[in-house]
Design a protein around this motif. Structure first.
Motif, PDB file in Angstrom:
ATOM      1  N   UNK A  55     -61.886 -33.417 -47.457  1.00  0.00           N
ATOM      2  CA  UNK A  55     -62.235 -34.404 -48.483  1.00  0.00           C
ATOM      3  C   UNK A  55     -61.203 -34.453 -49.604  1.00  0.00           C
ATOM      4  N   UNK A  56     -60.355 -33.445 -49.674  1.00  0.00           N
ATOM      5  CA  UNK A  56     -59.301 -33.425 -50.698  1.00  0.00           C
ATOM      6  C   UNK A  56     -57.999 -34.049 -50.202  1.00  0.00           C
ATOM      7  N   UNK A  57     -57.960 -34.438 -48.936  1.00  0.00           N
ATOM      8  CA  UNK A  57     -56.739 -34.992 -48.345  1.00  0.00           C
ATOM      9  C   UNK A  57     -56.669 -36.498 -48.584  1.00  0.00           C
ATOM     10  N   UNK A  58     -55.627 -36.918 -49.290  1.00  0.00           N
ATOM     11  CA  UNK A  58     -55.392 -38.347 -49.479  1.00  0.00           C
ATOM     12  C   UNK A  58     -54.828 -38.930 -48.188  1.00  0.00           C
ATOM     13  N   UNK A  59     -54.792 -40.236 -48.080  1.00  0.00           N
ATOM     14  CA  UNK A  59     -54.175 -40.876 -46.924  1.00  0.00           C
ATOM     15  C   UNK A  59     -52.716 -40.425 -46.824  1.00  0.00           C
ATOM     16  N   UNK A  60     -52.313 -39.971 -45.644  1.00  0.00           N
ATOM     17  CA  UNK A  60     -50.942 -39.505 -45.461  1.00  0.00           C
ATOM     18  C   UNK A  60     -50.719 -38.059 -45.848  1.00  0.00           C
ATOM     19  N   UNK A  61     -51.803 -37.352 -46.212  1.00  0.00           N
ATOM     20  CA  UNK A  61     -51.661 -35.944 -46.610  1.00  0.00           C
ATOM     21  C   UNK A  61     -51.179 -35.093 -45.447  1.00  0.00           C
ATOM     22  N   UNK A  62     -50.253 -34.194 -45.737  1.00  0.00           N
ATOM     23  CA  UNK A  62     -49.785 -33.216 -44.755  1.00  0.00           C
ATOM     24  C   UNK A  62     -50.193 -31.824 -45.244  1.00  0.00           C
ATOM     25  N   UNK A  63     -50.995 -31.175 -44.424  1.00  0.00           N
ATOM     26  CA  UNK A  63     -51.644 -29.901 -44.758  1.00  0.00           C
ATOM     27  C   UNK A  63     -50.966 -28.829 -43.916  1.00  0.00           C
ATOM     28  N   UNK A  64     -50.323 -27.868 -44.584  1.00  0.00           N
ATOM     29  CA  UNK A  64     -49.662 -26.759 -43.901  1.00  0.00           C
ATOM     30  C   UNK A  64     -50.553 -25.530 -44.016  1.00  0.00           C
ATOM     31  N   UNK A  65     -50.990 -25.007 -42.876  1.00  0.00           N
ATOM     32  CA  UNK A  65     -51.957 -23.911 -42.816  1.00  0.00           C
ATOM     33  C   UNK A  65     -51.316 -22.667 -42.216  1.00  0.00           C
ATOM     34  N   UNK A  66     -51.451 -21.556 -42.928  1.00  0.00           N
ATOM     35  CA  UNK A  66     -50.888 -20.267 -42.504  1.00  0.00           C
ATOM     36  C   UNK A  66     -52.037 -19.352 -42.090  1.00  0.00           C
ATOM     37  N   UNK A  67     -52.029 -18.888 -40.824  1.00  0.00           N
ATOM     38  CA  UNK A  67     -53.115 -18.045 -40.331  1.00  0.00           C
ATOM     39  C   UNK A  67     -52.566 -16.823 -39.585  1.00  0.00           C
ATOM     40  N   UNK A  68     -53.485 -15.945 -39.189  1.00  0.00           N
ATOM     41  CA  UNK A  68     -53.109 -14.744 -38.437  1.00  0.00           C
ATOM     42  C   UNK A  68     -54.023 -14.578 -37.225  1.00  0.00           C
ATOM     43  N   UNK A  69     -53.481 -13.965 -36.190  1.00  0.00           N
ATOM     44  CA  UNK A  69     -54.265 -13.610 -35.012  1.00  0.00           C
ATOM     45  C   UNK A  69     -54.009 -12.145 -34.685  1.00  0.00           C
TER      46      UNK A  69
END
Length: 255
Positions: free
Chosen positions: A172-186
Motif C-alpha cells: 500500500x506504500x508503493x506508488x505507481x512505478x515503485x521499485x522495491x529492493x528486498x534483502x533476505x536470508x536463507x
C-alpha cells in the motif's frame, strides 16, 4: 542472562546470552538498542545496495525512498546525498537520535498528527524524515506513497505471524512505478531460530506473489564467523526486485 537461571526445556540461549525468543516485541528491540546489542547494524553503506541501486532508481532522479525499520542505517544518508528524499520508520528513539548525531545532521522534532505518542525527526534540509513509531501504525495517509523501497533488515526481523500484515502495508506504500529492493536470508532455521529469520524463495512468492511481480536478482554466500557462532554452516543472502502487477497488467488483480 544472570548465572544460575534455569533454561526451560526446548529453549536455547541466543547470541546475546539471553533466552532465545523467536517472536520479539517492540520492547525487546528497544532493549537491544539500549544494551548496544545491534550486531544487525552495518557500519558502512550496504554493498548490495550500491551494486543494485539502479534497480530502485530505474533511471529516475530525486525520488522518494522508504526505509522500514531503518535503525540508524548509513544507507539513508547515502540516498539523501544523491538528491533523494528518504522516509524511515523506527520504533526505537535511541536509534533515530544516534543517526542524526552520528551523521552530524541538524534536525527538528515534532508530533505526528493522527498518531498519538509518535514523533517525526526531520533533517533541516528536508531530505530525511524518520518516524518514531510502530511500523504497523504507519500508512500512506501519514507520508504518502513511495517511488522506491529499500527493505534491509526489516522483513527478516518481522515476527512470522505478522509477515502478511507487513507485506500488505508495504504494497500500500508503493506508488505507481515503485521499485522495491528486498534483502533476505536463507539458512537452516532448525540450527538458528532468528532473527534475522530465514525466508526462502517460496515464502517470498507466497507473501508477495498475489499483488506483485518478483524477480530474484542475486543469491550469494554471506556466511561469516558471526553466523558460524550461531551454529550455521550455510547462510545465503538473496536480493529481490518487487514491482506491482498493476504497473504491467491493469487486469492482473481481477483474474
Amino acid at each position: 542472562m544472570s548465572a544460575g537461571v534455569a533454561i526451560p526445556e526446548g529453549k536455547r540461549l541466543n547470541k546475546y546470552g539471553d533466552l532465545e525468543n523467536t517472536e520479539l516485541t517492540v520492547e525487546d528491540w528497544m532493549t537491544r538498542w539500549e544494551k548496544k546489542h545491534i550486531g544487525f547494524h552495518k557500519g558502512e553503506i550496504h554493498e548490495l545496495l550500491q551494486k543494485h541501486l539502479d534497480i530502485i532508481l530505474n533511471g529516475r532522479k530525486q525520488i522518494r525512498i522508504f526505509v522500514p525499520l531503518c535503525g540508524k542505517s548509513l544507507d539513508m544518508k547515502w540516498f539523501a546525498d544523491q538528491g533523494h528524499t528518504v522516509v524511515g520508520v523506527e520504533a526505537c528513539k535511541i536509534a533515530i537520535k544516534e543517526f542524526f548525531a552520528e551523521q552530524n545532521l541538524s534536525h527538528t522534532q515534532e508530533s505526528v498528527p493522527g498518531m498519538p505518542g509518535s514523533e517525526v525527526f526531520k533533517s533541516c534540509d528536508g531530505r530525511i524524515s524518520l518516524f518514531n513509531c510502530n511500523v504497523f501504525d504507519f500508512s500512506s495517509a501519514i507520508a504518502g506513497k513511495f517511488d522506491g523501497i529499500w527493505d534491509r533488515g526489516s522483513l527478516v526481523a518481522i515476527n512470522p505471524p505478522d509477515r502478511k500484515h507487513y507485506v500488505k502495508l508495504m504494497t500500500t506504500l508503493m506508488a505507481k512505478g515503485c521499485h522495491y529492493l528486498l534483502d533476505t536470508f536463507t539458512y537452516d532455521q532448525d540450527r538458528y531460530a532468528g532473527p534475522p529469520f530465514s525466508i526462502p524463495k517460496l515464502a517470498i512468492e507466497d507473501l508477495y506473489g498475489q499483488s506483485c511481480n518478483i524477480q530474484l536478482i542475486q543469491s550469494s554466500d554471506a556466511l561469516t564467523d558471526r553466523q558460524r557462532l550461531w551454529g550455521l554452516d550455510s547462510f545465503i543472502e538473496q536480493i529481490y526486485q518487487i514491482t506491482l502487477k498493476t504497473d504491467t497488467d491493469p487486469g492482473a488483480l481481477t483474474h
